[in-house]
Write a protein that holds these residues in place. Structure first.
Motif, PDB file in Angstrom:
ATOM      1  N   ALA A   1       0.793  -1.327  -0.202  1.00 29.32           N
ATOM      2  CA  ALA A   1      -0.094   0.125   0.086  1.00 29.32           C
ATOM      3  C   ALA A   1       0.876   1.204   0.187  1.00 29.32           C
ATOM      4  O   ALA A   1       0.511   2.336  -0.819  1.00 29.32           O
ATOM      5  CB  ALA A   1      -0.937  -0.009   1.245  1.00 29.32           C
ATOM      6  N   GLY A   2       1.917   1.282   0.884  1.00 28.42           N
ATOM      7  CA  GLY A   2       2.812   2.566   0.885  1.00 28.42           C
ATOM      8  C   GLY A   2       3.633   2.486  -0.460  1.00 28.42           C
ATOM      9  O   GLY A   2       3.704   3.759  -1.112  1.00 28.42           O
ATOM     10  N   ALA A   3       4.004   1.325  -1.226  1.00 28.19           N
ATOM     11  CA  ALA A   3       4.572   1.617  -2.552  1.00 28.19           C
ATOM     12  C   ALA A   3       3.573   2.077  -3.501  1.00 28.19           C
ATOM     13  O   ALA A   3       3.660   2.951  -4.346  1.00 28.19           O
ATOM     14  CB  ALA A   3       4.696   0.188  -2.881  1.00 28.19           C
ATOM     15  N   GLY A   4       2.125   1.793  -3.406  1.00 30.24           N
ATOM     16  CA  GLY A   4       1.029   2.206  -4.276  1.00 30.24           C
ATOM     17  C   GLY A   4       0.923   3.900  -4.197  1.00 30.24           C
ATOM     18  O   GLY A   4       1.078   4.690  -4.960  1.00 30.24           O
ATOM     19  N   VAL A   5       1.003   4.334  -2.823  1.00 29.90           N
ATOM     20  CA  VAL A   5       1.065   5.969  -2.596  1.00 29.90           C
ATOM     21  C   VAL A   5       2.192   6.394  -3.461  1.00 29.90           C
ATOM     22  O   VAL A   5       2.266   7.414  -3.930  1.00 29.90           O
ATOM     23  CB  VAL A   5       0.839   6.075  -1.138  1.00 29.90           C
ATOM     24  CG1 VAL A   5       1.171   7.609  -0.964  1.00 29.90           C
ATOM     25  CG2 VAL A   5      -0.243   5.922  -0.706  1.00 29.90           C
ATOM     26  N   ALA A   6       3.363   5.885  -3.120  1.00 29.86           N
ATOM     27  CA  ALA A   6       4.762   6.500  -3.507  1.00 29.86           C
ATOM     28  C   ALA A   6       4.636   6.477  -5.115  1.00 29.86           C
ATOM     29  O   ALA A   6       4.876   7.574  -5.871  1.00 29.86           O
ATOM     30  CB  ALA A   6       5.788   5.630  -3.220  1.00 29.86           C
ATOM     31  N   LEU A   7       4.068   5.389  -5.577  1.00 29.19           N
ATOM     32  CA  LEU A   7       3.824   5.420  -7.118  1.00 29.19           C
ATOM     33  C   LEU A   7       2.857   6.789  -7.550  1.00 29.19           C
ATOM     34  O   LEU A   7       3.387   7.314  -8.791  1.00 29.19           O
ATOM     35  CB  LEU A   7       3.372   4.330  -7.780  1.00 29.19           C
ATOM     36  CG  LEU A   7       4.258   3.160  -7.704  1.00 29.19           C
ATOM     37  CD1 LEU A   7       3.617   1.887  -7.978  1.00 29.19           C
ATOM     38  CD2 LEU A   7       5.359   3.233  -8.712  1.00 29.19           C
TER      39      LEU A   7
ATOM     40  N   THR B   1      -1.877  10.324 -12.171  1.00 22.78           N
ATOM     41  CA  THR B   1      -3.102   9.371 -12.846  1.00 22.78           C
ATOM     42  C   THR B   1      -2.892   8.841 -14.157  1.00 22.78           C
ATOM     43  O   THR B   1      -3.362   8.000 -14.727  1.00 22.78           O
ATOM     44  CB  THR B   1      -4.476   9.892 -12.318  1.00 22.78           C
ATOM     45  OG1 THR B   1      -4.512  11.075 -12.875  1.00 22.78           O
ATOM     46  CG2 THR B   1      -4.734   9.673 -10.929  1.00 22.78           C
ATOM     47  N   LYS B   2      -1.966   9.812 -14.975  1.00 28.06           N
ATOM     48  CA  LYS B   2      -1.980   9.868 -16.264  1.00 28.06           C
ATOM     49  C   LYS B   2      -1.030   8.795 -16.846  1.00 28.06           C
ATOM     50  O   LYS B   2      -0.994   8.810 -18.076  1.00 28.06           O
ATOM     51  CB  LYS B   2      -1.935  11.012 -16.778  1.00 28.06           C
ATOM     52  CG  LYS B   2      -3.062  11.985 -16.596  1.00 28.06           C
ATOM     53  CD  LYS B   2      -2.850  13.272 -17.253  1.00 28.06           C
ATOM     54  CE  LYS B   2      -4.186  14.235 -16.900  1.00 28.06           C
ATOM     55  NZ  LYS B   2      -3.804  15.569 -17.562  1.00 28.06           N
TER      56      LYS B   2
END
Length: 331
Positions: A176-182, A188-189
């Motif tokens: 989840a933390g990695a998802g936020v970092a990305l 979003t584009k």
């Protein structure tokens, strides 16, 4: 008396301050788990009733550009069910939803938000029992869930870890933390690959580990969930139990997607330790029952053990490491 900003004391010292102010509530013999645990639990007749409240605030816990209203609704329920799961063999029964909404919020947004609430509640056979709405500058979602203990099993609190107990976790950490970092890095584009999509989905669509908690709770000595990250959660279990711990960082489970996207060991471990909102279970169990738990829930890993040191020490490849907290701070 000097007036100190809460930014100077931090979230957990703030909770301790509130807990100490209401310390006399401990005299109530019906209270099973009081202020500071994942849920407040009390006895009602032969049942344990557990109540939890969590809040999601726009631009703190979610961004409307990153996630759709149905996902926001589902997540709001799941993170609260996770706190119910952290008490053991408890079934969530009723949800109360409070909303703070800017006046320009669209009707379509609200309808889809409630579709998300309902989908998550239906998953757990839980009723939406009421709530409240108010005007706010940003979207604020406050959910309260009432759960009822199953059978006569005891509530599992954070403070029961014993010396020599193993520290176990469900699934993987850091996704989840990695998802936020990305999302912060690319927005979003960006054209994300399948591994990156997986990490982002773990942030936007978390899953409470209720079934796992119900299966293993009677064997545990302490239990919490990883809403604030693995590092904070281990510290809470050790501190509340009056014990210390050894954590073996090379045993912390991480997903294949995290390994594909973040190839440096240090970055992956930082995400696993400090990346919040994984909502996995973290628990302690007597070593004699470790194999039994693995049979009940195969995706359990053991990452350390409880000791008497009253410190949490981290080891990598057999060598003790100096760890500095790198996670999110509310204040």
């Amino acid at each position: 008396m000097k007036n100190i900003d809460i930014s100077s004391i931090g979230e957990f010292r703030l909770i301790d301050m509130i807990k100490n102010q209401f310390a006399d509530s401990k005299d109530n013999k019906n209270i099973v788990a009081g202020i500071g645990d994942d849920s407040f639990c009390f006895k009602s007749g032969k049942n344990n009733i557990c109540i939890t409240k969590d809040m999601l605030v726009e631009d703190v816990h979610f961004k409307k550009d990153w996630t759709n209203p149905q996902e926001i609704g589902r997540k709001s329920i799941e993170v609260n069910v996770s706190d119910i799961a952290a008490m053991g063999n408890v079934k969530p029964e009723y949800a109360f939803i409070g909303l703070g909404l800017p006046p320009k919020t669209s009707e379509i947004f609200i309808k889809n938000l409630y579709k998300g609430f309902k989908k998550a509640c239906d998953k757990y056979k839980m009723a939406i029992a009421g709530g409240n709405t108010v005007r706010a500058d940003k979207t604020i979602i406050s959910v309260t869930i009432v759960g009822i203990g199953i059978g006569r099993e005891r509530v599992i609190k954070r403070n029961g870890a014993g010396i020599g107990d193993l520290i176990g976790v469900t699934n993987t950490f850091g996704d989840a933390g990695a998802g936020v970092a990305l999302l912060y890095k690319y927005g979003t584009k960006h054209k994300y690959n399948k591994y990156e999509h997986f990490l982002i989905s773990k942030q936007n669509n978390p899953k409470a580990r209720l079934k796992e908690a119900q299966k293993i709770s009677k064997h545990l000595t302490s239990l919490t969930d990883a809403s604030d990250g693995l590092y904070i959660s281990v510290d809470l279990l050790a501190k509340d139990s009056g014990k210390g711990a050894e954590i073996y960082m090379d045993k912390i489970p991480v997903s294949s997607s995290l390994k594909k996207v973040f190839r440096e060991d240090k970055k992956r471990l930082d995400l696993a330790l400090f990346g919040a909102e994984d909502y996995e279970l973290i628990f302690t169990v007597p070593s004699l029952k470790a194999k039994l738990l693995k049979k009940l829930v195969p995706h359990i890993s053991y990452i350390g053990k409880i000791d008497s040191s009253k410190k949490v020490k981290y080891f990598y490849d057999g060598k003790e490491q100096k760890i500095k907290y790198l996670g999110y701070k509310h204040f």
